[in-house]
Design an enzyme around this catalytic site. Structure first.
Site, short mmCIF file in Angstrom:
data_model
loop_
_atom_site.label_atom_id
_atom_site.label_comp_id
_atom_site.label_asym_id
_atom_site.label_seq_id
_atom_site.Cartn_x
_atom_site.Cartn_y
_atom_site.Cartn_z
CB CYS A 89 39.02 42.56 34.61
SG CYS A 89 40.11 42.36 33.20
CG ASP A 93 36.54 41.81 29.41
OD1 ASP A 93 35.41 42.09 28.97
OD2 ASP A 93 37.28 40.93 28.94
NE ARG A 107 34.25 40.07 27.35
CZ ARG A 107 34.94 38.95 27.15
NH1 ARG A 107 34.42 37.98 26.40
NH2 ARG A 107 36.14 38.79 27.68
CG HIS A 140 35.84 38.98 33.51
ND1 HIS A 140 35.93 38.61 32.19
CD2 HIS A 140 36.89 39.80 33.75
CE1 HIS A 140 36.99 39.19 31.65
NE2 HIS A 140 37.59 39.92 32.56
CB CYS A 183 39.92 36.89 32.62
SG CYS A 183 41.05 38.25 33.02
#
Length: 740
Positions: free
Chosen positions: A563, A565, A567, A624, A627
């Site tokens: 993803c 994302d 993080r 993760h 999400c």
């Protein structure tokens, strides 16, 4: 058997002239060189830990043996050799062989160069028809007179030997003649020429039998501590020479040949020395010249070394009259060439790059002027001084930072960089630089150090507190280890007590140098550029060699689909480095299936390039926790309905949602389960492409599912058969790792 037999004969041809020459140069009976060659070949060959190393009398021991012969006599020198062999056996059984290798290569090369110089200075006198003096200095002092009054026939024989040696080395490497080692035709040509022309020159004098005059060992007549020192010196020098030779042979050993067992090799060298000393032979060590010839001739087992010793024994017993025709000046010329090769200038160039040339020259000069043992000890002492100097080397740079035009006026700022090892010895230098910073100024203190002791920490910390009390601001950045940061932990007076040590992988917000209260608002661009500057200062130099290798070609091991994302950091959670991962990131880590109603080729373009061009054979899909994309899918997309592009993209999550709803048990965290189901769905989507399914079914491609839990910072792997994610064990046996 055939290859080893041929190689043994080649080594035998090298060993004969060298063994005779080294015996002459050592002041020992000529037969002692042959006895040592037999003992080194048969005993060390049978018992040794290095299958391809060949042992025998070594030129590197010539100076030490000559000193022993002059001090104690030949028979007592044999006893010293025997005792040194027993010491080596004890060292080998004690498994301390690798400790001997702690001797710096600069000392070893300096020792060999010094031995080479001593051999040249002594054997030049024999070449010119004279005899060597008692020391290298005396040989050098008497050399001009010897040059003015040479014996013509001896000099001519030596010159012919050198010419043949040099000419033989220029023959094509692939030719059949190069299969014959150069020393043999050189000695043969000199012997035949001297015999045919009737030149009068001193010749080799062999006893009627190889062991003529052999008797019980004779104890050296001298102080016990002197004899003990001689035994230990001979044992250690011979051990170091043998072990270094073993390491060199290991570096070029053919495939399928076992590496050296250094402890076994050391014990075998001791056994060979004990046998050689018992029967009146020279000390034995691994010889790089013979070992190299053994390798180049195609040897594969220890049989070659053993047979070479057998051939020497046969020759010594049956061909004594032939050997006695060899002129001594021819053997001395051979040793002069060997001594010149030991003084290798290329070694000095290499050592200068590592700043170890002083140890080399100290050892070289010590061996020539003082003797072998004293020279080695002097070299070791210089090496210790250089090591201590490196451990205390410290560089301190101070500069005043010039403000950028247009910036808000601010107090003056200084940049101090401390590099090296910061101990109490460097405290005066550091405090002198820090106290030169004006009171009230801001200071960026970079500690690029590999060690800091308590005295250094106290000095820096006390200065920092005093400077901040006077209105200054100190920002400390540690490039490697957090020596200072660990020192202030628990100190309530430190304003940084609660902040964790900064690391390159920490978020920018956690690596701010300036305290938040004093910091001016920063733009996103300035934060980015500050990060780039930090990369250039602390990391670029470390990764530059790797990036230079990858500059022309990438060879990743894994395609990682995850993803977008912020993080999720693939290189951290997989402990991978530059060039290891080929990464595709998209919202929700989706893989649109073959023939999708919402066409999109961006992900499959990455997959096709990875598998067909880069030949990647593993694809991992990683979801993760928390999400946002999957939360939007679960909510029906209402929250992002105003975002047309994102809404269309999230339609790829509908199959995941249907699969999730078909399950009976969603666990305590339905969103987490939906994210895990999405990973399984995307792996199935990959298999909708026929060409990719064929590779997977053929075992040419592996698909892996991963789930990264943000809160615990742990990664779980998918068990596709059970449809569950399991924690990866901390330690995986080698066999299980290969199976996985």
């Amino acid at each position: 058997m055939r290859r080893d037999a041929l190689a043994s004969f080649v080594v035998f041809l090298v060993a004969i002239p060298l063994s005779l020459g080294i015996a002459v140069a050592s002041g020992a009976p000529v037969a002692a060189g042959l006895i040592a060659a037999v003992a080194g070949g048969i005993v060390a060959g049978l018992a040794g830990g290095s299958p391809l190393q060949v042992s025998g009398p070594a030129a590197g021991l010539t100076v030490l043996v000559a000193e022993l012969v002059q001090t104690y006599g030949w028979r007592a020198t044999c006893t010293v050799t025997l005792l040194a062999g027993l010491v080596q056996i004890a060292l080998g059984l004690s498994r301390v062989a690798r400790v001997v290798l702690a001797v710096s290569p600069a000392v070893v090369h300096g020792m060999l160069a010094g031995v080479g110089a001593v051999i040249v200075l002594s054997q030049v006198h024999v070449v010119l028809g004279g005899g060597p003096q008692e020391s290298a200095v005396a040989n050098l002092r008497e050399l001009p007179g010897q040059l003015l009054h040479p014996v013509p026939h001896s000099a001519l024989v030596a010159a012919l030997t050198v010419l043949v040696l040099l000419g033989w080395s220029r023959l094509p490497r692939g030719g059949r003649l190069r299969m014959i080692p150069g020393p043999l035709p050189a000695i043969t040509a000199a012997t035949v020429t001297a015999w045919a022309l009737g030149w009068q020159a001193a010749r080799v004098d062999l006893p009627e039998t190889l062991l003529q005059g052999w008797g019980a060992p004779e104890l050296p007549d001298g102080a016990p501590h002197g004899v003990a020192g001689a035994v230990v010196s001979l044992a250690v020098v011979a051990a170091v020479a043998s072990l270094l030779c073993s390491v060199a042979v290991d570096r070029v050993r053919p495939a399928g040949v076992a590496p050296t067992d250094l402890d076994r090799e050391l014990a075998a060298q001791g056994a060979a020395n004990a046998v050689s000393g018992l029967f009146g032979g020279l000390p034995v060590a691994g010889v790089i010249v013979r070992s190299t010839a053994n390798l180049e001739a195609g040897a594969r087992t220890r049989l070659s070394a053993v047979l070479h010793g057998v051939w020497v024994l046969v020759l010594a017993v049956s061909c004594g009259p032939v050997i006695e025709h060899v002129p001594l000046s021819a053997l001395s010329a051979l040793l002069v060439v060997l001594g010149v090769r030991l003084v290798d200038p290329a070694r000095v160039r290499d050592l200068r790059h590592h700043r170890e040339a002083p140890a080399y020259f100290a050892t070289f000069g010590g061996v020539v002027v003082l003797g072998l043992g004293e020279g080695v000890l002097l070299g070791i002492a210089v090496t210790a001084v250089l090591a201590l100097r490196r451990l205390t080397r410290l560089t301190v740079r101070t500069e005043r930072l010039v403000p950028v035009p247009g910036d808000v006026p601010a107090p003056p700022r200084w940049h101090v960089v401390v590099e090296g090892t910061l101990t109490f010895l460097g405290v005066p230098k550091v405090t002198r630089a820090l106290r030169a910073v004006p009171a009230g100024a801001g200071v960026d203190l970079d500690l690029n150090i590999d060690f800091m002791d308590h005295a250094a920490f106290d000095a820096i910390h006390e200065w920092r507190l005093a400077h901040e009390r006077q209105g200054g601001r100190v920002d400390i950045d540690e490039v490697h280890e957090g020596w200072y940061e660990r020192g202030v932990t628990g100190d309530m007076s430190s304003p940084r007590k609660s902040s964790p040590p900064a690391r390159w992988w920490a978020p920018w917000a956690n690596r701010q140098r300036r305290p938040e209260a004093a910091a001016e608002p920063s733009s996103a661009t300035s934060v980015l550029l500050d990060g780039v500057r930090e990369y250039h200062d602390s990391t670029a130099g470390l990764v530059r060699p790797i990036m230079a290798e990858l500059a022309m070609e990438q060879k990743p091991e894994l395609l990682f689909i995850t993803c977008v994302d912020s993080r999720v950091v693939p290189n951290i959670i997989t402990a991978s480095g530059p060039g290891d991962l080929f990464i595709n990131r998209n919202v929700g880590n989706f893989v649109p299936p073959h023939g999708s109603a919402v066409p999109d080729d961006s992900v499959m373009a990455t997959v096709e390039y990875a598998t067909n061009v880069l030949d990647i054979r593993t694809i991992a899909v990683c979801g993760h926790s928390n999400c946002g994309a999957m939360a939007a899918v679960m909510a029906g997309g209402a929250e992002v309905a105003h975002l047309e592009g994102l809404s269309r993209w999230l339609e790829h999550g509908e199959p995941t949602l249907e699969r999730f709803r078909a399950e009976q048990d969603h666990g305590d965290d339905p969103l987490a389960r939906l994210i895990q189901v999405n990973v399984m769905q995307q792996l199935d989507n990959l298999l909708t492409y026929p060409w990719l399914r064929e590779r997977a079914e053929a075992g040419d491609l592996e698909l892996v599912g991963l789930y990264f839990d943000l809160k615990s910072a742990t990664v779980k792997v998918l068990d596709r058969a059970a449809g569950t994610f399991a924690t990866i064990p901390n330690h995986v046996p080698d066999g299980a790792r290969r199976d996985a």
